[in-house]
Design a protein around this motif. Structure first.
Motif, PDB file in Angstrom:
ATOM      1  N   GLN A  90      -4.507  -7.772  -6.658  1.00  0.00           N
ATOM      2  CA  GLN A  90      -3.196  -7.440  -7.215  1.00  0.00           C
ATOM      3  C   GLN A  90      -2.089  -7.724  -6.204  1.00  0.00           C
ATOM      4  O   GLN A  90      -1.012  -8.191  -6.556  1.00  0.00           O
ATOM      5  CB  GLN A  90      -3.145  -5.960  -7.633  1.00  0.00           C
ATOM      6  CG  GLN A  90      -3.933  -5.660  -8.896  1.00  0.00           C
ATOM      7  CD  GLN A  90      -3.492  -6.514 -10.076  1.00  0.00           C
ATOM      8  OE1 GLN A  90      -2.317  -6.832 -10.232  1.00  0.00           O
ATOM      9  NE2 GLN A  90      -4.438  -6.928 -10.892  1.00  0.00           N
ATOM     10  N   CYS A  91      -2.349  -7.413  -4.939  1.00  0.00           N
ATOM     11  CA  CYS A  91      -1.307  -7.605  -3.932  1.00  0.00           C
ATOM     12  C   CYS A  91      -1.002  -9.087  -3.736  1.00  0.00           C
ATOM     13  O   CYS A  91       0.161  -9.472  -3.607  1.00  0.00           O
ATOM     14  CB  CYS A  91      -1.705  -6.953  -2.614  1.00  0.00           C
ATOM     15  SG  CYS A  91      -1.768  -5.161  -2.742  1.00  0.00           S
ATOM     16  N   ARG A 130      -7.900   5.034  -5.944  1.00  0.00           N
ATOM     17  CA  ARG A 130      -7.722   3.581  -5.950  1.00  0.00           C
ATOM     18  C   ARG A 130      -7.431   3.058  -7.359  1.00  0.00           C
ATOM     19  O   ARG A 130      -6.695   2.096  -7.528  1.00  0.00           O
ATOM     20  CB  ARG A 130      -8.927   2.907  -5.295  1.00  0.00           C
ATOM     21  CG  ARG A 130      -9.018   3.358  -3.815  1.00  0.00           C
ATOM     22  CD  ARG A 130      -9.972   2.561  -2.982  1.00  0.00           C
ATOM     23  NE  ARG A 130     -11.362   2.710  -3.347  1.00  0.00           N
ATOM     24  CZ  ARG A 130     -12.355   2.094  -2.698  1.00  0.00           C
ATOM     25  NH1 ARG A 130     -12.097   1.306  -1.683  1.00  0.00           N
ATOM     26  NH2 ARG A 130     -13.601   2.272  -3.065  1.00  0.00           N
ATOM     27  N   ILE A 159      -9.349  -0.614   1.162  1.00  0.00           N
ATOM     28  CA  ILE A 159      -8.805  -1.348   0.022  1.00  0.00           C
ATOM     29  C   ILE A 159      -9.926  -1.922  -0.837  1.00  0.00           C
ATOM     30  O   ILE A 159     -10.776  -2.650  -0.338  1.00  0.00           O
ATOM     31  CB  ILE A 159      -7.951  -2.536   0.514  1.00  0.00           C
ATOM     32  CG1 ILE A 159      -7.068  -2.114   1.679  1.00  0.00           C
ATOM     33  CG2 ILE A 159      -7.144  -3.137  -0.606  1.00  0.00           C
ATOM     34  CD1 ILE A 159      -5.974  -1.212   1.325  1.00  0.00           C
ATOM     35  N   GLU A 184      -7.587  -4.284  -5.620  1.00  0.00           N
ATOM     36  CA  GLU A 184      -6.270  -4.024  -5.016  1.00  0.00           C
ATOM     37  C   GLU A 184      -5.792  -5.248  -4.247  1.00  0.00           C
ATOM     38  O   GLU A 184      -4.629  -5.624  -4.304  1.00  0.00           O
ATOM     39  CB  GLU A 184      -6.342  -2.866  -4.019  1.00  0.00           C
ATOM     40  CG  GLU A 184      -6.460  -1.511  -4.616  1.00  0.00           C
ATOM     41  CD  GLU A 184      -6.521  -0.475  -3.500  1.00  0.00           C
ATOM     42  OE1 GLU A 184      -5.504  -0.244  -2.841  1.00  0.00           O
ATOM     43  OE2 GLU A 184      -7.618   0.080  -3.274  1.00  0.00           O
ATOM     44  N   LYS A 236      -3.743   3.383  -7.782  1.00  0.00           N
ATOM     45  CA  LYS A 236      -2.997   2.375  -7.019  1.00  0.00           C
ATOM     46  C   LYS A 236      -3.034   1.030  -7.752  1.00  0.00           C
ATOM     47  O   LYS A 236      -2.023   0.350  -7.885  1.00  0.00           O
ATOM     48  CB  LYS A 236      -3.595   2.211  -5.609  1.00  0.00           C
ATOM     49  CG  LYS A 236      -3.162   3.296  -4.647  1.00  0.00           C
ATOM     50  CD  LYS A 236      -3.338   2.870  -3.205  1.00  0.00           C
ATOM     51  CE  LYS A 236      -4.784   2.920  -2.795  1.00  0.00           C
ATOM     52  NZ  LYS A 236      -5.031   2.254  -1.498  1.00  0.00           N
ATOM     53  N   VAL A 237      -4.216   0.677  -8.230  1.00  0.00           N
ATOM     54  CA  VAL A 237      -4.339  -0.615  -8.919  1.00  0.00           C
ATOM     55  C   VAL A 237      -3.456  -0.645 -10.163  1.00  0.00           C
ATOM     56  O   VAL A 237      -2.758  -1.619 -10.425  1.00  0.00           O
ATOM     57  CB  VAL A 237      -5.814  -0.902  -9.292  1.00  0.00           C
ATOM     58  CG1 VAL A 237      -5.911  -2.102 -10.224  1.00  0.00           C
ATOM     59  CG2 VAL A 237      -6.624  -1.167  -8.050  1.00  0.00           C
ATOM     60  N   GLN A 240       0.843  -1.208   0.000  1.00  0.00           N
ATOM     61  CA  GLN A 240       0.000   0.000   0.000  1.00  0.00           C
ATOM     62  C   GLN A 240       0.872   1.249   0.000  1.00  0.00           C
ATOM     63  O   GLN A 240       0.621   2.193  -0.750  1.00  0.00           O
ATOM     64  CB  GLN A 240      -0.925   0.008   1.228  1.00  0.00           C
ATOM     65  CG  GLN A 240      -2.104  -0.939   1.109  1.00  0.00           C
ATOM     66  CD  GLN A 240      -3.029  -0.590  -0.045  1.00  0.00           C
ATOM     67  OE1 GLN A 240      -3.233   0.573  -0.357  1.00  0.00           O
ATOM     68  NE2 GLN A 240      -3.565  -1.600  -0.697  1.00  0.00           N
TER      69      GLN A 240
END
Ligand code: BG6
Length: 500
Positions: free
Chosen positions: A450-451, A269, A443, A447, A272-273, A250
């Motif tokens: 993906q993590c 978001r 989140i 996301e 971030k993705v 993150q």
């Protein structure tokens, strides 16, 4: 000292009942109750607010209020006076939810909590499914018109991509995505949000925030504590699932993503993705060169001798769980192609420090004799997330005197010295956001996926590797493999607050 801008609107929660599942647990006691206490103290909760604890342990309303609340100085807060209830029961027992529903209805009638409910899952992950199904069975997943029913879910959100998807299917069978708030408490930290302020509220950093200026980036989440009483939980998690999959990625996403058009939940978001999607996945062949794990052994000083991980309560004496993880990541996009990102986390390291350090390239040509530069490090910008919150800019400066010697100096911004306002605790900020229905710092489901996509291949590779797990002594900076990981490109770890 800066004065708080008067125009900023104070944020306060609407009428609501906060329902905490896992009410007798560690997180509730250490983080959630103090967060509620602080919100009450800062007048962020209306009079029409109630708190309901749910757990298996048998307790009366008074006992719960006494143990959890009064001890935290909440007794004197009118917002909570008489508004604390406790429902004890099994998480898979429909009767628990029937009694919970009755309690919630009576609170709506007595206290005017307006049918608004925030369900907080602070239980071990095994209980997520029965609680979600139990809530749905009692119809508590639907709010009446004009009210809200929201679900806050603690990590771990699954154990890998497949189980995260399974959990999502369970969640979405009863709750719509806008009702779901997946929490990562790092996003509630002011200094993590300050990464956004630094990058996007200023113009001077953006031009140097890319591959033409940045040599590499190091992200460190170092803890001095061991696993303490959480050995049982930690055995099935390990550093990669406990810290890297969520907190580290993150922070990395916020530090490296493209500027969003606005800070609204979806804009932020989405960026971030996109960043997480651009992280290259290691192949089974290069994992050994790109990821390192370790486990702490007994260490420290004669006066402060710390047990090894395998000697901690609840830990298998032959455990292969990693308490340290480091990785080199590559981000395949125009901004970052070719720049290595080194991330690491560990328990029982010599210092508690979380930071993002951007190290800049050396000047293309130095018109200064090298013997006058011996103490000159590369320029760096260090975002100090905790403790000693702030930012340092490190650069070379002339040492006073007749000769022209250059040494590293630093300019420091410190939260403490600059602002009079106190930072709210991360959980306090996020609880208020969830009560207000603001998902920006939570989140989104893509996301999470993906993590897991990024850490899964490494966790799987380690699970198949039966060679002895590398070790490091408690109070040292991790296994020697970690130095080799970064040393392969001629770089080295910054060891902040520790031995360097
Ligand atoms: C939690 C982890 O998410 O974060 C813990 O489960 C860890 O193992 C903690 O100690 C660290 O949080 P903080 O806010 O103290 O850095």
């Amino acid at each position: 000292m800066d004065k708080a801008p008067q125009l900023i609107q104070e944020r306060s929660a609407p009428p609501a009942t906060l329902v905490i599942f896992g009410a007798s647990g560690d997180l509730t006691r250490r983080k959630l109750i103090p967060a509620v206490a602080s919100l009450a103290r800062h007048h962020r909760l209306p009079r029409e607010f109630a708190l309901v604890g749910v757990a298996r342990t048998a307790m009366s309303d008074e006992q719960f209020a006494d143990s959890a609340i009064n001890g935290r100085g909440l007794r004197d807060h009118p917002q909570l006076d008489g508004g604390i209830r406790y429902v004890s029961g099994g998480y898979d027992d429909p009767d628990t939810y029937k009694r919970l529903a009755e309690t919630l209805d009576s609170l709506d009638a007595e206290r005017g909590t307006a049918g608004n409910r925030l369900f907080y899952l602070s239980t071990p992950a095994e209980a997520f499914e029965p609680v979600i199904n139990g809530l749905a069975g009692a119809g508590l997943n639907h709010a009446r018109p004009g009210s809200f029913a929201r679900l806050v879910i603690e990590k771990p959100y699954g154990r890998d991509l497949a189980t995260a998807r399974e959990l999502d299917a369970i969640v979405h069978s009863s709750f719509d995505e806008p009702q779901v708030f997946r929490i990562d408490h790092y996003l509630g930290k002011d200094t993590v949000q300050n990464v956004l302020a630094l990058r996007f509220a200023n113009s001077i950093f953006q031009p140097i925030w890319d591959r033409s200026w940045v040599d590499h980036v190091q992200i460190t989440v170092a803890e001095t504590l061991g696993v303490g009483t959480r050995g049982g939980f930690y055995e099935s998690a390990g550093a990669m699932r406990d810290i890297v999959q969520n907190h580290v990625l993150q922070v990395l996403a916020l530090a490296l993503m493209e500027p969003p058009a606005s800070f609204d939940a979806e804009g932020l978001r989405n960026e971030k993705v996109k960043l997480l999607q651009a992280i290259r996945l290691p192949t089974d062949r290069d994992i050994a060169d790109l990821a390192v794990r370790g486990q702490y052994t007994r260490g420290g000083t004669r006066d402060d001798l710390m047990p090894g991980y395998r000697d901690e309560p609840g830990v298998d004496p032959l455990s292969r769980t990693e308490t340290y993880a480091a990785m080199r990541l590559n981000v395949d996009n125009w901004r970052w192609a070719g720049v290595p990102f080194y991330v690491r986390t560990g328990k029982r390291l010599p210092a508690r420090v979380t930071e993002v350090a951007l190290q800049f390239q050396r000047p293309p040509h130095l018109p200064i004799p090298t013997d006058q530069l011996t103490e000159l490090d590369a320029d760096a910008l260090i975002l100090r997330i905790q403790p000693d919150e702030g930012i340092s800019l490190r650069f070379g400066a002339k040492v006073p005197g007749h000769s022209f010697r250059v040494r590293t100096a630093s300019m420091d911004f410190s939260y403490d010295k600059t602002f009079r306002e106190e930072s709210p605790e991360a959980y306090e900020r996020l609880l208020l956001d969830a009560l207000l229905g603001d998902p920006t710092l939570f989140i989104r489901t893509d996301e999470v996926e993906q993590c897991w996509r990024i850490v899964d291949p490494i966790i799987e590779h380690w699970a198949k590797d039966h060679s002895p797990i590398p070790t490091y002594e408690a109070a040292s900076w991790g296994p020697t493999d970690a130095d080799r990981l970064i040393g392969r490109s001629g770089r080295k770890w910054r060891n902040p607050g520790g031995d360097a």
